[in-house]
Write a protein that holds these residues in place. Sequence first.
Motif, PDB file in Angstrom:
ATOM      1  N   ILE A   1       8.570   4.999  -7.767  1.00 36.74           N
ATOM      2  CA  ILE A   1       8.771   3.764  -8.171  1.00 36.74           C
ATOM      3  C   ILE A   1       9.151   2.958  -7.062  1.00 36.74           C
ATOM      4  CG2 ILE A   1       9.655   1.991  -9.458  1.00 36.74           C
ATOM      5  CD1 ILE A   1       9.802   4.131 -11.950  1.00 36.74           C
ATOM      6  N   LEU A   2       9.831   3.416  -6.156  1.00 39.68           N
ATOM      7  CA  LEU A   2      10.275   2.705  -4.752  1.00 39.68           C
ATOM      8  C   LEU A   2       9.138   2.309  -3.983  1.00 39.68           C
ATOM      9  CD1 LEU A   2      12.551   1.499  -3.394  1.00 39.68           C
ATOM     10  CD2 LEU A   2      13.002   3.718  -2.404  1.00 39.68           C
ATOM     11  N   GLU A   3       8.474   3.509  -3.959  1.00 46.73           N
ATOM     12  CA  GLU A   3       7.278   3.374  -3.008  1.00 46.73           C
ATOM     13  C   GLU A   3       5.644   2.896  -3.724  1.00 46.73           C
ATOM     14  OE1 GLU A   3       6.386   7.404  -1.730  1.00 46.73           O
ATOM     15  OE2 GLU A   3       7.772   7.110   0.155  1.00 46.73           O
ATOM     16  N   GLN A   4       6.103   2.222  -4.966  1.00 46.80           N
ATOM     17  CA  GLN A   4       5.359   1.538  -5.758  1.00 46.80           C
ATOM     18  C   GLN A   4       3.839   2.508  -6.022  1.00 46.80           C
ATOM     19  OE1 GLN A   4       4.657  -2.095  -3.543  1.00 46.80           O
ATOM     20  NE2 GLN A   4       6.298  -3.062  -4.328  1.00 46.80           N
ATOM     21  N   ASP A   5       4.111   3.772  -6.369  1.00 44.52           N
ATOM     22  CA  ASP A   5       3.013   4.589  -6.627  1.00 44.52           C
ATOM     23  C   ASP A   5       2.545   4.324  -7.849  1.00 44.52           C
ATOM     24  OD1 ASP A   5       1.392   6.695  -6.930  1.00 44.52           O
ATOM     25  OD2 ASP A   5       2.682   8.280  -6.300  1.00 44.52           O
ATOM     26  N   GLU A   6       1.387   3.912  -8.324  1.00 42.23           N
ATOM     27  CA  GLU A   6       0.977   3.431  -9.646  1.00 42.23           C
ATOM     28  C   GLU A   6      -0.126   4.330 -10.092  1.00 42.23           C
ATOM     29  OE1 GLU A   6      -0.624  -0.447  -9.364  1.00 42.23           O
ATOM     30  OE2 GLU A   6       1.359  -1.272  -8.524  1.00 42.23           O
ATOM     31  N   ASN A   7       0.055   5.459  -9.557  1.00 38.76           N
ATOM     32  CA  ASN A   7      -1.083   6.722 -10.227  1.00 38.76           C
ATOM     33  C   ASN A   7      -0.587   7.689 -11.367  1.00 38.76           C
ATOM     34  OD1 ASN A   7      -2.763   6.235  -8.013  1.00 38.76           O
ATOM     35  ND2 ASN A   7      -1.651   7.421  -6.333  1.00 38.76           N
ATOM     36  N   ASP A   8       0.824   7.178 -11.891  1.00 41.11           N
ATOM     37  CA  ASP A   8       1.313   7.923 -12.919  1.00 41.11           C
ATOM     38  C   ASP A   8       1.178   7.331 -13.995  1.00 41.11           C
ATOM     39  OD1 ASP A   8       2.526   9.774 -14.548  1.00 41.11           O
ATOM     40  OD2 ASP A   8       4.540   9.884 -13.074  1.00 41.11           O
ATOM     41  N   PRO A   9       0.387   7.604 -14.888  1.00 45.60           N
ATOM     42  CA  PRO A   9       0.133   6.677 -16.091  1.00 45.60           C
ATOM     43  C   PRO A   9       1.177   7.026 -17.198  1.00 45.60           C
ATOM     44  CG  PRO A   9      -1.252   8.678 -16.347  1.00 45.60           C
ATOM     45  CD  PRO A   9      -0.588   8.629 -14.927  1.00 45.60           C
ATOM     46  N   ASP A  10       2.272   7.780 -17.193  1.00 47.61           N
ATOM     47  CA  ASP A  10       3.126   8.093 -17.935  1.00 47.61           C
ATOM     48  C   ASP A  10       4.349   7.243 -17.623  1.00 47.61           C
ATOM     49  OD1 ASP A  10       1.932  10.173 -19.419  1.00 47.61           O
ATOM     50  OD2 ASP A  10       2.553  11.652 -17.908  1.00 47.61           O
ATOM     51  N   ASP A  11       4.367   6.594 -16.603  1.00 48.78           N
ATOM     52  CA  ASP A  11       5.589   5.621 -16.208  1.00 48.78           C
ATOM     53  C   ASP A  11       5.782   4.529 -17.352  1.00 48.78           C
ATOM     54  OD1 ASP A  11       5.947   7.145 -14.036  1.00 48.78           O
ATOM     55  OD2 ASP A  11       5.090   5.618 -12.700  1.00 48.78           O
ATOM     56  N   THR A  12       4.756   3.983 -17.967  1.00 41.50           N
ATOM     57  CA  THR A  12       4.826   3.036 -18.907  1.00 41.50           C
ATOM     58  C   THR A  12       5.466   3.454 -20.285  1.00 41.50           C
ATOM     59  OG1 THR A  12       2.591   3.245 -19.869  1.00 41.50           O
ATOM     60  CG2 THR A  12       2.738   1.787 -18.192  1.00 41.50           C
ATOM     61  N   ASP A  13       5.281   4.647 -20.294  1.00 38.93           N
ATOM     62  CA  ASP A  13       5.885   5.494 -21.607  1.00 38.93           C
ATOM     63  C   ASP A  13       7.429   5.719 -21.516  1.00 38.93           C
ATOM     64  OD1 ASP A  13       3.542   4.698 -22.933  1.00 38.93           O
ATOM     65  OD2 ASP A  13       2.714   6.648 -22.614  1.00 38.93           O
ATOM     66  N   ASP A  14       7.625   5.840 -20.250  1.00 42.44           N
ATOM     67  CA  ASP A  14       9.110   6.383 -19.756  1.00 42.44           C
ATOM     68  C   ASP A  14      10.144   5.641 -20.219  1.00 42.44           C
ATOM     69  OD1 ASP A  14      11.213   7.538 -18.438  1.00 42.44           O
ATOM     70  OD2 ASP A  14      10.042   8.269 -17.013  1.00 42.44           O
ATOM     71  N   PRO A  15      11.028   5.898 -21.214  1.00 44.23           N
ATOM     72  CA  PRO A  15      12.127   5.144 -21.560  1.00 44.23           C
ATOM     73  C   PRO A  15      13.210   4.811 -20.473  1.00 44.23           C
ATOM     74  CG  PRO A  15      12.493   7.460 -22.667  1.00 44.23           C
ATOM     75  CD  PRO A  15      11.086   7.108 -21.945  1.00 44.23           C
ATOM     76  N   VAL A  16      13.445   5.730 -19.440  1.00 40.12           N
ATOM     77  CA  VAL A  16      14.330   5.488 -18.550  1.00 40.12           C
ATOM     78  C   VAL A  16      13.770   4.440 -17.605  1.00 40.12           C
ATOM     79  CG1 VAL A  16      15.240   6.490 -16.431  1.00 40.12           C
ATOM     80  CG2 VAL A  16      14.705   8.005 -18.446  1.00 40.12           C
ATOM     81  N   PHE A  17      12.811   4.075 -17.090  1.00 38.66           N
ATOM     82  CA  PHE A  17      12.138   3.158 -16.247  1.00 38.66           C
ATOM     83  C   PHE A  17      11.414   2.031 -16.906  1.00 38.66           C
ATOM     84  CE2 PHE A  17      12.407   7.132 -13.789  1.00 38.66           C
ATOM     85  CZ  PHE A  17      13.084   6.604 -12.727  1.00 38.66           C
ATOM     86  N   SER A  18      11.323   2.099 -18.127  1.00 36.90           N
ATOM     87  CA  SER A  18      10.605   0.946 -19.010  1.00 36.90           C
ATOM     88  C   SER A  18      11.736  -0.011 -19.937  1.00 36.90           C
ATOM     89  CB  SER A  18       9.588   1.377 -19.992  1.00 36.90           C
ATOM     90  OG  SER A  18      10.191   2.239 -20.743  1.00 36.90           O
TER      91      SER A  18
END
Length: 461
Positions: A157-174
């Motif tokens: 996330i720090l490097e702004q890698d948007e290739n991971d579609p699961d990030d939006t469902d991650d309760p830690v980072f969302s």
Amino acid sequence: MESERKINEADDSISMESIVIDNDGIVEKLKNNIAKKLLYDSPLPASCCIFRVPHQVRRQNVQAYEPDIVSIGPYHHGRCGDQFRLMENVKGWYLQRLLSHANLTLETLIKGVMDLDKPARNCYAEPLDHLNKIDFVEMMVLDGCFLIELFRKGLSILEQDENDPDDTDDPVFSVSCMLGYLQHDILLLENQLPWFVLERLYNITAVKNTTSEGNAIFLADLVEHFFRQFIGGDGTGFREILHPSPNILHILDLMRTLIVVPIENSAIENSVYQQNEAQRLIKRQRLPNVTTLSEAGIKFQKSSEMDIKFEKGLLTIPPLEIHELTGPLFRNLIAFEQCYDYDLMMTSYAVLMDNLIDTSKDIDLLCEKGILTNWLSPEDAAQFFNHLHSDTLVIRFYYGGLCDAVNQHYNTNWNKWMEKLRREYFGTPWAIISLVAAFILLVLTMLQTVYTIHQYYHPPE
């Protein structure tokens, strides 16, 4: 001869009286009971580095040592409650994602850490009889892989890698508050895994262990990125500390290393190891507060280094950001130093700052100088330092030499007089103008007086 005979008879009498007839088998029972309690190995092996926080330290602020949402390691393993349930599910989800990314089977992962059961147990100061080998290895795999995936996602996330579609469902980072709660919990002394366990898991699951530029990423780099807000800077100064990797014990120890190593390398002459007298040592731990020192002419400045130094009336202090997570971090670092055979660097820092800060006025002055960035109220910030090291013992005070130098400068009356003169007569432009005007008036008055006297004794003809 007679006296010797009486002594021998007395000894025989005592020996006969000391014979106990063990008709009920009491002696045998006592022998068996005590034999069960005999220990041939130390109850606290030298390899211990993860401790329960001592009661005397914990009672000052229990919440600072208790996890909020996640248990890491055996001490809080299996804690019940709704606040822990979500992260337990996330552990399983993160493990599945890590196995998928690494193209690794669960069997291979388990076999890779099975041999770490005993050495990992030896790192804990308490016996872990409530966890058999199966339970303990399961805990290492779930907790360790959770941390590794968490740190990897943090860097992604720090490097702004948007290739991971699961990030939006991650309760830690969302969910905005989750990350702060996790940072709090992962830095608790009682919530640690041995570093060699984490490194083994990290190496087994070696995937995407490089930056977007292709540079190698070590586990210590990931952890430093994740907690950078606690140590400040952009991370460029930490590579010399982390590489080659120091002998890290666990994540909390790594945080202490990043804070303390620059201090140890910069000015070791401040140490007080040569002081043996307890009264002398306590005296060297005392300083007037910031406001009082300022009134005596001592200046304060934000330091570009990690150490506190005093030269020619200037006290330089590294910057510190005070927020809700600063207190728990410092408290757990201090508790770690109290339990482990380390130099008491963080504890000495807490004692020194407690001396310098008594009231909100001291906080305001240090904030004005850029030394403190305070997200609490000035009163709460002052209380934070006043109780930070309560019920701890500082037998080796690092800043003894610095305190001696500051006290010597403070106790010199000339410095106080010069500062009073500067404040009262040179503090504002109007005061300077008034002083200059008064001086001119004084000179003119003296000239007039001299002229009058001269006229009196030497009247014109």
